[in-house]
Design a protein around this motif. Structure first.
Motif, PDB file in Angstrom:
ATOM      1  N   VAL A 152       0.520  -3.471  -2.533  1.00 43.47           N
ATOM      2  CA  VAL A 152      -0.656  -2.679  -2.911  1.00 43.47           C
ATOM      3  C   VAL A 152      -0.590  -2.289  -4.384  1.00 43.47           C
ATOM      4  CG1 VAL A 152      -1.868  -0.485  -2.544  1.00 43.47           C
ATOM      5  CG2 VAL A 152      -1.052  -1.802  -0.579  1.00 43.47           C
ATOM      6  N   ASP A 153       0.576  -1.875  -4.836  1.00 40.74           N
ATOM      7  CA  ASP A 153       0.747  -1.487  -6.244  1.00 40.74           C
ATOM      8  C   ASP A 153       0.441  -2.661  -7.177  1.00 40.74           C
ATOM      9  OD1 ASP A 153       1.482   1.010  -5.418  1.00 40.74           O
ATOM     10  OD2 ASP A 153       3.641   0.702  -5.678  1.00 40.74           O
ATOM     11  N   LYS A 154       0.904  -3.857  -6.811  1.00 37.89           N
ATOM     12  CA  LYS A 154       0.659  -5.046  -7.640  1.00 37.89           C
ATOM     13  C   LYS A 154      -0.826  -5.392  -7.679  1.00 37.89           C
ATOM     14  CE  LYS A 154       5.212  -7.212  -7.018  1.00 37.89           C
ATOM     15  NZ  LYS A 154       5.947  -8.369  -6.414  1.00 37.89           N
ATOM     16  N   MET A 155      -1.503  -5.227  -6.544  1.00 38.23           N
ATOM     17  CA  MET A 155      -2.941  -5.512  -6.498  1.00 38.23           C
ATOM     18  C   MET A 155      -3.705  -4.534  -7.379  1.00 38.23           C
ATOM     19  SD  MET A 155      -3.620  -6.519  -2.499  1.00 38.23           S
ATOM     20  CE  MET A 155      -5.226  -7.270  -2.799  1.00 38.23           C
ATOM     21  N   GLU A 156      -3.301  -3.265  -7.371  1.00 35.88           N
ATOM     22  CA  GLU A 156      -3.961  -2.273  -8.217  1.00 35.88           C
ATOM     23  C   GLU A 156      -3.861  -2.685  -9.685  1.00 35.88           C
ATOM     24  OE1 GLU A 156      -3.757   2.466  -9.445  1.00 35.88           O
ATOM     25  OE2 GLU A 156      -1.965   1.432  -8.745  1.00 35.88           O
ATOM     26  N   ASP A 163      -7.967   5.203  -5.950  1.00 38.70           N
ATOM     27  CA  ASP A 163      -8.020   5.903  -4.667  1.00 38.70           C
ATOM     28  C   ASP A 163      -7.371   5.072  -3.568  1.00 38.70           C
ATOM     29  OD1 ASP A 163      -9.385   8.558  -4.762  1.00 38.70           O
ATOM     30  OD2 ASP A 163     -10.938   7.401  -5.765  1.00 38.70           O
ATOM     31  N   LEU A 164      -7.611   3.770  -3.571  1.00 43.12           N
ATOM     32  CA  LEU A 164      -6.979   2.906  -2.573  1.00 43.12           C
ATOM     33  C   LEU A 164      -5.462   2.944  -2.697  1.00 43.12           C
ATOM     34  CD1 LEU A 164      -9.162  -0.338  -2.413  1.00 43.12           C
ATOM     35  CD2 LEU A 164      -8.992   1.487  -0.717  1.00 43.12           C
ATOM     36  N   GLU A 165      -4.979   2.917  -3.932  1.00 38.57           N
ATOM     37  CA  GLU A 165      -3.525   2.948  -4.140  1.00 38.57           C
ATOM     38  C   GLU A 165      -2.949   4.251  -3.602  1.00 38.57           C
ATOM     39  OE1 GLU A 165       0.273   3.833  -5.831  1.00 38.57           O
ATOM     40  OE2 GLU A 165      -1.575   4.906  -6.396  1.00 38.57           O
ATOM     41  N   ARG A 166      -3.668   5.332  -3.753  1.00 31.05           N
ATOM     42  CA  ARG A 166      -3.181   6.619  -3.257  1.00 31.05           C
ATOM     43  C   ARG A 166      -3.233   6.686  -1.728  1.00 31.05           C
ATOM     44  NH1 ARG A 166      -6.415   9.056  -8.128  1.00 31.05           N
ATOM     45  NH2 ARG A 166      -4.810   8.906  -9.737  1.00 31.05           N
ATOM     46  N   VAL A 167      -4.215   6.022  -1.127  1.00 31.48           N
ATOM     47  CA  VAL A 167      -4.217   5.922   0.331  1.00 31.48           C
ATOM     48  C   VAL A 167      -2.967   5.171   0.787  1.00 31.48           C
ATOM     49  CG1 VAL A 167      -5.364   4.935   2.347  1.00 31.48           C
ATOM     50  CG2 VAL A 167      -6.717   6.067   0.588  1.00 31.48           C
ATOM     51  N   GLY A 168      -2.622   4.118   0.043  1.00 33.06           N
ATOM     52  CA  GLY A 168      -1.389   3.386   0.340  1.00 33.06           C
ATOM     53  C   GLY A 168      -0.169   4.289   0.239  1.00 33.06           C
ATOM     54  N   ASP A 169      -0.151   5.144  -0.774  1.00 32.06           N
ATOM     55  CA  ASP A 169       0.970   6.085  -0.935  1.00 32.06           C
ATOM     56  C   ASP A 169       1.047   7.055   0.242  1.00 32.06           C
ATOM     57  OD1 ASP A 169       1.746   4.982  -3.325  1.00 32.06           O
ATOM     58  OD2 ASP A 169       0.800   6.505  -4.580  1.00 32.06           O
ATOM     59  N   MET A 217      -7.979  -5.759  -1.294  1.00 36.52           N
ATOM     60  CA  MET A 217      -7.021  -4.653  -1.387  1.00 36.52           C
ATOM     61  C   MET A 217      -7.384  -3.569  -0.375  1.00 36.52           C
ATOM     62  SD  MET A 217      -6.078  -2.288  -4.706  1.00 36.52           S
ATOM     63  CE  MET A 217      -4.980  -0.878  -4.566  1.00 36.52           C
ATOM     64  N   GLY A 218      -8.681  -3.312  -0.225  1.00 33.02           N
ATOM     65  CA  GLY A 218      -9.129  -2.311   0.736  1.00 33.02           C
ATOM     66  C   GLY A 218      -8.725  -2.659   2.155  1.00 33.02           C
ATOM     67  N   GLY A 219      -8.836  -3.937   2.506  1.00 29.98           N
ATOM     68  CA  GLY A 219      -8.438  -4.371   3.841  1.00 29.98           C
ATOM     69  C   GLY A 219      -6.953  -4.180   4.081  1.00 29.98           C
ATOM     70  N   LEU A 220      -6.155  -4.470   3.065  1.00 26.90           N
ATOM     71  CA  LEU A 220      -4.704  -4.308   3.185  1.00 26.90           C
ATOM     72  C   LEU A 220      -4.333  -2.838   3.351  1.00 26.90           C
ATOM     73  CD1 LEU A 220      -1.856  -5.506   3.101  1.00 26.90           C
ATOM     74  CD2 LEU A 220      -1.930  -5.360   0.605  1.00 26.90           C
ATOM     75  N   VAL A 221      -4.949  -1.978   2.562  1.00 31.17           N
ATOM     76  CA  VAL A 221      -4.660  -0.548   2.633  1.00 31.17           C
ATOM     77  C   VAL A 221      -5.121   0.033   3.975  1.00 31.17           C
ATOM     78  CG1 VAL A 221      -5.272   1.702   1.656  1.00 31.17           C
ATOM     79  CG2 VAL A 221      -4.672  -0.181   0.136  1.00 31.17           C
ATOM     80  N   GLU A 222      -6.279  -0.434   4.437  1.00 34.00           N
ATOM     81  CA  GLU A 222      -6.787   0.028   5.727  1.00 34.00           C
ATOM     82  C   GLU A 222      -5.801  -0.317   6.849  1.00 34.00           C
ATOM     83  OE1 GLU A 222     -10.891  -0.392   8.408  1.00 34.00           O
ATOM     84  OE2 GLU A 222     -10.656  -1.528   6.537  1.00 34.00           O
ATOM     85  N   GLU A 230      -5.266  14.200   5.774  1.00 35.91           N
ATOM     86  CA  GLU A 230      -6.379  14.943   5.149  1.00 35.91           C
ATOM     87  C   GLU A 230      -6.660  14.419   3.749  1.00 35.91           C
ATOM     88  OE1 GLU A 230      -8.303  17.971   2.709  1.00 35.91           O
ATOM     89  OE2 GLU A 230      -6.177  17.427   2.554  1.00 35.91           O
ATOM     90  N   ARG A 231      -5.601  14.054   3.031  1.00 40.20           N
ATOM     91  CA  ARG A 231      -5.767  13.496   1.688  1.00 40.20           C
ATOM     92  C   ARG A 231      -6.420  12.117   1.745  1.00 40.20           C
ATOM     93  NH1 ARG A 231      -6.841  15.153  -2.117  1.00 40.20           N
ATOM     94  NH2 ARG A 231      -5.669  13.842  -3.558  1.00 40.20           N
ATOM     95  N   VAL A 232      -6.125  11.337   2.777  1.00 37.28           N
ATOM     96  CA  VAL A 232      -6.790  10.040   2.946  1.00 37.28           C
ATOM     97  C   VAL A 232      -8.303  10.247   3.068  1.00 37.28           C
ATOM     98  CG1 VAL A 232      -7.121   8.067   4.497  1.00 37.28           C
ATOM     99  CG2 VAL A 232      -4.808   8.857   3.956  1.00 37.28           C
ATOM    100  N   GLY A 233      -8.693  11.269   3.824  1.00 36.55           N
ATOM    101  CA  GLY A 233     -10.119  11.589   3.936  1.00 36.55           C
ATOM    102  C   GLY A 233     -10.732  11.904   2.585  1.00 36.55           C
TER     103      GLY A 233
END
Length: 240
Positions: A64-68, A101-107, A31-36, A204-207
């Protein structure tokens, strides 16, 4: 002497339990790789005025949502079936938090893609793209390093990610001031610059989310929660 990895992932009598923990880690990294990739593509779409790529990023958000949801469900099942203690419980609980957190990076990536689509339709590249590219590359590097710290259970690298968050905040504030200057100089810049400012805010939120993942890596490895702790305290925990 046990390594950091040994301290978090011990050998269990149940071979299946080992496999469940390993699978949880694998799915999180997937999931991290996909979001990245989603993040990097959204930045590229913005800089290159690529509306099609931006649309692709927005479409991937559902995956991403389904993976979460799937990872959350699996983590919950592990807790219910195995009733893990200490180190293993830290792993499972941390994965649940980091997945959010990953899901929110996706958002945030989806949000950047939305503004990229709108700006690409206007044609003219607005001011602020240099700043967006710089901050985008910075937070993408933070996310990559945070995921790598998780994969290797490297608390020292996680600490380095945490330290980068302050720099991103400073870069964001400087970029915002620059855009405000552009808007004051020519009112025709206001609409486009405002869109770029929202992009900068999303970056900035991604950070922040990358920093959250790093904090959870330290918790997994060291067993101490460094959220809201001073940097000095985090350094002390990691140095043990």
């Amino acid at each position: 002497m046990p390594t950091q990895k040994d301290e978090v992932y011990g050998d269990h009598i149940s071979h299946q339990f080992n496999e469940e923990l390993a699978e949880l880690k694998t799915e999180f990294l997937k999931m991290g790789g996909l979001v990245e990739q989603q993040l990097m593509d959204s930045i590229q779409a913005l800089i290159e005025n690529d509306g099609q790529l931006a649309d692709d990023v927005r479409g991937r958000d559902k995956v991403v949502d389904k993976m979460e949801i799937a990872i959350d469900e699996e983590a919950t099942k592990v807790i219910a079936r195995r009733q893990p203690t200490a180190r293993d419980l830290r792993l499972v609980v941390s994965v649940i938090k980091m997945v959010a957190d990953l899901e929110r990076v996706g958002d945030e990536s989806k949000k950047i893609a939305k503004f990229a689509m709108g700006l690409s339709q206007e044609g003219q590249a607005p001011r602020g793209y240099v700043e967006a590219r710089h901050i985008g590359n910075h937070v993408a590097s933070m996310l990559h390093d945070a995921l790598d710290a998780f994969a290797r259970l490297d608390s020292e690298q996680a600490l380095r990610v945490m330290k980068e968050d302050k720099r991103v905040d400073e870069e964001y504030q400087a970029a915002t001031r620059t855009l405000l200057t552009f808007m004051m100089e020519d009112s025709r810049n206001i609409s486009r610059c405002m869109s770029v400012m929202w992009v900068l805010r999303a970056l900035e939120r991604v950070g922040d989310h990358a920093c959250n993942i790093a904090e959870n890596v330290i918790f997994m490895v060291k067993g101490e929660d460094v959220r809201h702790a001073s940097m000095e305290r985090a350094e002390e925990v990691v140095s043990r």
